[in-house]
Design an enzyme around this catalytic site. Structure first.
Site, PDB file in Angstrom:
ATOM      1  N   TYR A 162       0.835  -1.196   0.000  1.00  0.00           N
ATOM      2  CA  TYR A 162       0.000   0.000   0.000  1.00  0.00           C
ATOM      3  C   TYR A 162       0.874   1.251   0.000  1.00  0.00           C
ATOM      4  O   TYR A 162       2.056   1.219   0.352  1.00  0.00           O
ATOM      5  CB  TYR A 162      -0.941   0.019   1.204  1.00  0.00           C
ATOM      6  CG  TYR A 162      -0.273   0.290   2.535  1.00  0.00           C
ATOM      7  CD1 TYR A 162      -0.172   1.582   3.056  1.00  0.00           C
ATOM      8  CD2 TYR A 162       0.256  -0.755   3.290  1.00  0.00           C
ATOM      9  CE1 TYR A 162       0.436   1.824   4.282  1.00  0.00           C
ATOM     10  CE2 TYR A 162       0.866  -0.524   4.519  1.00  0.00           C
ATOM     11  CZ  TYR A 162       0.954   0.771   5.008  1.00  0.00           C
ATOM     12  OH  TYR A 162       1.569   1.012   6.213  1.00  0.00           O
ATOM     13  N   CYS A 163       0.269   2.369  -0.400  1.00  0.00           N
ATOM     14  CA  CYS A 163       0.912   3.685  -0.294  1.00  0.00           C
ATOM     15  C   CYS A 163      -0.117   4.652   0.291  1.00  0.00           C
ATOM     16  O   CYS A 163      -0.975   4.239   1.073  1.00  0.00           O
ATOM     17  CB  CYS A 163       1.476   4.159  -1.633  1.00  0.00           C
ATOM     18  SG  CYS A 163       0.253   4.340  -2.960  1.00  0.00           S
ATOM     19  N   TRP A 164      -0.044   5.912  -0.066  1.00  0.00           N
ATOM     20  CA  TRP A 164      -0.944   6.895   0.562  1.00  0.00           C
ATOM     21  C   TRP A 164      -2.392   6.704   0.120  1.00  0.00           C
ATOM     22  O   TRP A 164      -3.289   6.597   0.935  1.00  0.00           O
ATOM     23  CB  TRP A 164      -0.458   8.304   0.235  1.00  0.00           C
ATOM     24  CG  TRP A 164      -1.305   9.394   0.823  1.00  0.00           C
ATOM     25  CD1 TRP A 164      -2.091  10.271   0.147  1.00  0.00           C
ATOM     26  CD2 TRP A 164      -1.477   9.716   2.212  1.00  0.00           C
ATOM     27  NE1 TRP A 164      -2.741  11.134   1.021  1.00  0.00           N
ATOM     28  CE2 TRP A 164      -2.368  10.805   2.301  1.00  0.00           C
ATOM     29  CE3 TRP A 164      -0.949   9.182   3.386  1.00  0.00           C
ATOM     30  CZ2 TRP A 164      -2.758  11.371   3.515  1.00  0.00           C
ATOM     31  CZ3 TRP A 164      -1.339   9.750   4.601  1.00  0.00           C
ATOM     32  CH2 TRP A 164      -2.228  10.828   4.648  1.00  0.00           C
TER      33      TRP A 164
END
Length: 370
Positions: free
Chosen positions: A96-98
């Protein structure tokens, strides 16, 4: 392999089903908060992220993407070199990222192309935070909280720990917040987490509890140090918590405070600076007297005066305001702060459940009327 996409709700319900949870954001973002158990494989470090962002704003999106793509590719290659050599074919990472966009997409694509059973988090960290916020707003209403209420130094935290050792369910909010809740409550060498990280810890703790069993918790105000408790939890404790009045003789309370706050003897100047925060409430003359006692090493006297002149009146006003049943609540009388006394009180308390109310021992001081 076919790259999977999972929703934040699915991920929250099944975090334990992944072999690794990989946060592709920058180290600074990761340090603020991250999914439980996550490891940080930044596809752009903090400085690279700043450079690319500046180029995007000042030059063009195309130039920023060209530079950013090269940086991302090199960083991902480095992560692959360092971390995947021992991973089996059926290794299952969640990435995941932002917002679940390009950073996690790039890393997840590479892992998927290698052949790992890779999943990408829809909505990224922001999507997960939405789940946490929802659960903290709705979840507290499920629980039967038994609220340990009592004056400063009466051993509520130690009783909570003794209850946990006896197999009871507890929610230790001060441990989650790394703070004892007063102006002197900071723990040496243990900074408080960010608000988001605290929310995350609390979310995990609540999810681990069985709503069919009672949960013991200390009475708290809306804030612990600089951290805010969820409104739904505060309302549940104040309006529906079953209050238990913890009492300990004043001499024993002073001894407990000397144990818990003894580290201030190594830095009286820091203690005195913290006391400056009480001037508005207690006046300069009173605070100066306490500071002089501390500088002279008269710790028992200063804690005794603080207890009687500051904490006890403050706590009484707070408890009367938030827990209308405190004056008539069952009493848990604890002789002292020692392990044997705490274990005896915990066992007596648990032996009396689920009956309510139940007086355990005798009150050491009369309750003041609400």
């Amino acid at each position: 392999m076919s790259l999977r996409s999972v929703t934040a709700a699915e991920a929250a319900a099944g975090l334990g089903g992944f072999d690794a949870i990989i946060d592709a954001r920058s180290p600074a973002e990761f340090d603020q908060d991250h999914l439980p158990g996550a490891i940080n494989w930044p596809v752009l470090d903090d400085e690279q992220r700043r450079i690319v962002g500046t180029l995007y704003v000042q030059t063009s999106a195309l130039e920023a993407r060209k530079l950013g793509a090269a940086m991302v590719a090199r960083n991902i290659a480095d992560h692959l070199d360092r971390w995947i050599a021992d991973k089996p074919r059926d290794w299952q990472p969640l990435v995941y990222c932002w917002r679940g966009g390009q950073r996690s997409g790039a890393l997840a694509w590479f892992l998927d192309q290698i052949g790992f059973r890779t999943a990408k988090l829809q909505g990224g960290y922001k999507g997960f935070r939405a789940v946490v916020r929802h659960d903290l707003a709705e979840g507290p209403a499920r629980f039967d909280f038994r609220v340990l209420a009592g004056r400063t130094g009466s051993g509520k935290t130690r009783l909570l720990q003794a209850l946990a050792a006896e197999g009871a369910q507890v929610l230790d909010l001060e441990a989650l917040a790394c703070h004892r809740g007063s102006i002197l409550g900071g723990l040496p060498g243990q900074p408080q987490p960010t608000q988001k990280a605290f929310d995350n810890r609390l979310w995990q703790a609540l999810r681990a509890l069985d709503a069919a069993r009672a949960v013991f918790v200390e009475s708290e105000s809306k804030k612990i140090g600089r951290l805010q408790l969820p409104d739904a939890l505060v309302e549940r404790l104040h309006a529906h918590g079953r209050v238990l009045r913890v009492e300990m003789p004043d001499d024993a309370r002073v001894q407990l405070l000397l144990q818990d706050y003894g580290f201030f003897a190594e830095d009286p100047a820091h203690f005195c600076r913290l006391l400056d925060g009480l001037v508005a409430l207690r006046g300069r003359e009173t605070v100066a007297r306490w500071q002089a006692l501390a500088q002279a090493g008269q710790w028992a006297e200063v804690f005794g005066q603080l207890m009687r002149q500051h904490y006890d009146p403050l706590y009484q006003r707070s408890i009367d305001r938030h827990f209308s049943g405190f004056a008539t609540a069952p009493v848990v009388a604890v002789a002292d702060a020692g392990p044997a006394a705490m274990q005896a009180a915990a066992r007596a308390l648990l032996a009396g459940m689920p009956s309510h109310p139940l007086v355990i021992g005798q009150a050491t001081t009369p309750a003041q009327p609400a």
